[in-house]
Design an enzyme around this catalytic site. Structure first.
Site, PDB file in Angstrom:
ATOM      1  N   ASN A  10       0.869  -1.185   0.000  1.00  0.00           N
ATOM      2  CA  ASN A  10       0.000   0.000   0.000  1.00  0.00           C
ATOM      3  C   ASN A  10       0.903   1.232   0.000  1.00  0.00           C
ATOM      4  O   ASN A  10       1.545   1.528   1.010  1.00  0.00           O
ATOM      5  CB  ASN A  10      -0.878  -0.040   1.273  1.00  0.00           C
ATOM      6  CG  ASN A  10      -1.674   1.240   1.475  1.00  0.00           C
ATOM      7  OD1 ASN A  10      -1.805   2.056   0.555  1.00  0.00           O
ATOM      8  ND2 ASN A  10      -2.216   1.413   2.674  1.00  0.00           N
ATOM      9  N   TRP A  11       0.941   1.894  -1.125  1.00  0.00           N
ATOM     10  CA  TRP A  11       1.847   3.051  -1.250  1.00  0.00           C
ATOM     11  C   TRP A  11       1.284   4.301  -0.563  1.00  0.00           C
ATOM     12  O   TRP A  11       1.981   5.307  -0.455  1.00  0.00           O
ATOM     13  CB  TRP A  11       2.122   3.354  -2.726  1.00  0.00           C
ATOM     14  CG  TRP A  11       3.148   2.449  -3.340  1.00  0.00           C
ATOM     15  CD1 TRP A  11       3.758   1.373  -2.762  1.00  0.00           C
ATOM     16  CD2 TRP A  11       3.707   2.543  -4.663  1.00  0.00           C
ATOM     17  NE1 TRP A  11       4.650   0.796  -3.642  1.00  0.00           N
ATOM     18  CE2 TRP A  11       4.639   1.499  -4.812  1.00  0.00           C
ATOM     19  CE3 TRP A  11       3.506   3.414  -5.748  1.00  0.00           C
ATOM     20  CZ2 TRP A  11       5.371   1.295  -5.993  1.00  0.00           C
ATOM     21  CZ3 TRP A  11       4.226   3.211  -6.919  1.00  0.00           C
ATOM     22  CH2 TRP A  11       5.157   2.165  -7.033  1.00  0.00           C
ATOM     23  N   LYS A  12       0.032   4.254  -0.159  1.00  0.00           N
ATOM     24  CA  LYS A  12      -0.626   5.424   0.456  1.00  0.00           C
ATOM     25  C   LYS A  12      -0.438   6.648  -0.450  1.00  0.00           C
ATOM     26  O   LYS A  12      -0.383   6.496  -1.670  1.00  0.00           O
ATOM     27  CB  LYS A  12      -0.060   5.676   1.861  1.00  0.00           C
ATOM     28  CG  LYS A  12      -0.007   4.394   2.689  1.00  0.00           C
ATOM     29  CD  LYS A  12       0.278   4.646   4.133  1.00  0.00           C
ATOM     30  CE  LYS A  12       0.441   3.324   4.849  1.00  0.00           C
ATOM     31  NZ  LYS A  12       0.359   3.421   6.276  1.00  0.00           N
ATOM     32  N   HIS A  95      -9.361   1.054   5.268  1.00  0.00           N
ATOM     33  CA  HIS A  95      -8.047   1.202   5.909  1.00  0.00           C
ATOM     34  C   HIS A  95      -8.197   2.141   7.104  1.00  0.00           C
ATOM     35  O   HIS A  95      -8.966   3.108   7.051  1.00  0.00           O
ATOM     36  CB  HIS A  95      -7.024   1.764   4.910  1.00  0.00           C
ATOM     37  CG  HIS A  95      -5.624   1.704   5.425  1.00  0.00           C
ATOM     38  ND1 HIS A  95      -5.138   2.649   6.305  1.00  0.00           N
ATOM     39  CD2 HIS A  95      -4.626   0.813   5.229  1.00  0.00           C
ATOM     40  CE1 HIS A  95      -3.883   2.327   6.607  1.00  0.00           C
ATOM     41  NE2 HIS A  95      -3.550   1.232   5.957  1.00  0.00           N
ATOM     42  N   GLU A  97      -6.486   4.479   8.211  1.00  0.00           N
ATOM     43  CA  GLU A  97      -6.234   5.911   7.954  1.00  0.00           C
ATOM     44  C   GLU A  97      -7.476   6.566   7.350  1.00  0.00           C
ATOM     45  O   GLU A  97      -7.753   7.738   7.616  1.00  0.00           O
ATOM     46  CB  GLU A  97      -5.006   6.065   7.049  1.00  0.00           C
ATOM     47  CG  GLU A  97      -3.729   5.818   7.849  1.00  0.00           C
ATOM     48  CD  GLU A  97      -2.542   5.328   7.041  1.00  0.00           C
ATOM     49  OE1 GLU A  97      -2.563   5.426   5.800  1.00  0.00           O
ATOM     50  OE2 GLU A  97      -1.591   4.818   7.670  1.00  0.00           O
ATOM     51  N   GLU A 165      -5.124  -5.455  10.698  1.00  0.00           N
ATOM     52  CA  GLU A 165      -4.100  -4.430  10.869  1.00  0.00           C
ATOM     53  C   GLU A 165      -4.327  -3.704  12.194  1.00  0.00           C
ATOM     54  O   GLU A 165      -5.104  -2.742  12.258  1.00  0.00           O
ATOM     55  CB  GLU A 165      -4.197  -3.405   9.732  1.00  0.00           C
ATOM     56  CG  GLU A 165      -3.927  -3.974   8.368  1.00  0.00           C
ATOM     57  CD  GLU A 165      -3.340  -2.907   7.451  1.00  0.00           C
ATOM     58  OE1 GLU A 165      -2.184  -3.060   7.051  1.00  0.00           O
ATOM     59  OE2 GLU A 165      -4.023  -1.923   7.164  1.00  0.00           O
ATOM     60  N   GLY A 171       2.742   1.671  10.717  1.00  0.00           N
ATOM     61  CA  GLY A 171       3.728   2.749  10.588  1.00  0.00           C
ATOM     62  C   GLY A 171       4.485   3.056  11.871  1.00  0.00           C
ATOM     63  O   GLY A 171       5.205   4.046  11.948  1.00  0.00           O
ATOM     64  N   SER A 211       3.694  -2.707  10.179  1.00  0.00           N
ATOM     65  CA  SER A 211       5.154  -2.681  10.323  1.00  0.00           C
ATOM     66  C   SER A 211       5.838  -3.968   9.861  1.00  0.00           C
ATOM     67  O   SER A 211       6.822  -4.395  10.466  1.00  0.00           O
ATOM     68  CB  SER A 211       5.549  -2.334  11.760  1.00  0.00           C
ATOM     69  OG  SER A 211       5.108  -1.020  12.069  1.00  0.00           O
ATOM     70  N   GLY A 232       2.914  -1.326   4.184  1.00  0.00           N
ATOM     71  CA  GLY A 232       2.958   0.096   3.838  1.00  0.00           C
ATOM     72  C   GLY A 232       4.371   0.502   3.485  1.00  0.00           C
ATOM     73  O   GLY A 232       4.847   0.325   2.361  1.00  0.00           O
ATOM     74  N   GLY A 233       5.094   1.052   4.476  1.00  0.00           N
ATOM     75  CA  GLY A 233       6.424   1.621   4.267  1.00  0.00           C
ATOM     76  C   GLY A 233       7.375   0.764   3.435  1.00  0.00           C
ATOM     77  O   GLY A 233       7.999   1.262   2.486  1.00  0.00           O
TER      78      GLY A 233
HETATM   79  C1  PEP Z   1      -0.567  -0.114   6.116  1.00  0.00           C
HETATM   80  O1  PEP Z   1      -0.606   1.066   5.829  1.00  0.00           O
HETATM   81  O2  PEP Z   1      -1.519  -0.835   5.805  1.00  0.00           O
HETATM   82  C2  PEP Z   1       0.607  -0.632   6.815  1.00  0.00           C
HETATM   83  C3  PEP Z   1       0.555  -1.848   7.270  1.00  0.00           C
HETATM   84  O3  PEP Z   1       1.692   0.221   6.940  1.00  0.00           O
HETATM   85  P1  PEP Z   1       3.150  -0.147   7.535  1.00  0.00           P
HETATM   86  O4  PEP Z   1       3.587  -1.435   6.886  1.00  0.00           O
HETATM   87  O5  PEP Z   1       4.006   0.994   7.148  1.00  0.00           O
HETATM   88  O6  PEP Z   1       2.981  -0.313   8.999  1.00  0.00           O
END
Ligand code: PEP
Length: 251
Positions: A10-12, A95, A97, A165, A171, A211, A232-233
């Site tokens: 997920n590039w957000k 999600h 966010e 999640e 994050g 993470s 994500g990251g």
């Molecule tokens: C996400 O945004 O769904 C996520 C899991 O981010 P990260 O891997 O950066 O925690």
């Protein structure tokens, strides 16, 4: 029938044409990898370009959200059909966010799932507790509540993914412990199985997000209850993302 494992990025609101080009240069072609589906969800404007570039590598693309209506006077919004037209095969829905930033998200989640299904897109439905809920031992109640809407409605013939999640892990660099992940995934599977027949219960995928990085992915991916990961990251770096895909191949 069991599904392939899913590794989704997920590039957000990150990434651009340059990042797509960097993936094309640095991410190996994975078309010969068996039993794995690899997915990247870039921002809407890059979906078409990412689809064209990534199909040569064997990576699918998905969107990070869609509107809950099929079309209409919704300036600035994007429908599931538009997403389908650009080559996507998945949509992330709910999600945390989006749940945090848009008050109406919770009430529109089921409609969004239906819009994804209308277009033959697989919904990735995100659920998870926040830190206070975790500390109060409310995780089970929160998950039941978040999943209730899907279980009340008829999703029987549908291929869907649930992404567990925990909000406090997104994050933050903090990952749920392996026993916690196993326990919560089993709980989610139990909630789903109470509503659906066994075949559907087995074929839906439950993936973990929060993470996930190259140095912790191997142990998470080895858990029997884990059908994939949402990243994500670490999905913004082609080498990191590929390291995680490689772990899956080993598993
Ligand atoms: C996400 O945004 O769904 C996520 C899991 O981010 P990260 O891997 O950066 O925690």
């Amino acid at each position: 029938m069991p599904h392939d494992k899913l590794i989704a990025g997920n590039w957000k609101m990150n990434g651009d044409i340059k990042l797509i080009e960097e993936f094309v240069k640095k991410f190996p072609n994975i078309k010969s990898f068996q039993n794995i589906e690899v997915l990247i969800c870039p921002s809407f404007p890059y979906l078409g370009q990412a689809f064209e570039a990534f199909k040569r590598l064997g990576i699918k693309v998905g969107a990070q959200d869609c509107h809950y209506k099929t079309n209409g006077a919704y300036t600035g919004d994007v429908s599931s059909k538009m997403i389908r037209d650009l080559g996507a095969s998945y949509i992330i829905i709910g999600h945390s966010e989006r749940r945090d930033n848009y008050q109406s998200e919770d009430s529109h989640i089921f409609e969004k799932v239906k819009r994804a299904i209308d277009e033959n897109l697989t919904p990735i439905i995100c659920v998870g507790e926040n830190l206070a809920e975790r500390q109060n031992n409310d995780t089970e109640a929160v998950l039941k509540n978040q999943l209730k809407i899907f279980l009340k409605n008829d999703l029987k013939e549908v291929d869907f993914v649930v992404a567990y999640e925990p909000k406090w892990a997104i994050g933050s660099g903090q990952v749920a412990s392996l026993p916690e992940i196993s326990k919560t995934h089993s709980l989610i599977r139990e909630i789903i199985s109470q509503a659906f027949n066994m075949e559907i219960e087995r074929s839906s995928r439950i993936i973990y997000g929060g993470s996930v990085k190259p140095d912790n992915s191997e142990k998470i991916l080895k858990l029997e209850e884990v059908d994939g990961v949402l990243i994500g990251g670490a999905s913004l770096d082609p080498q990191d993302f590929f390291s995680i895909v490689k772990e899956f191949k080993k598993v």
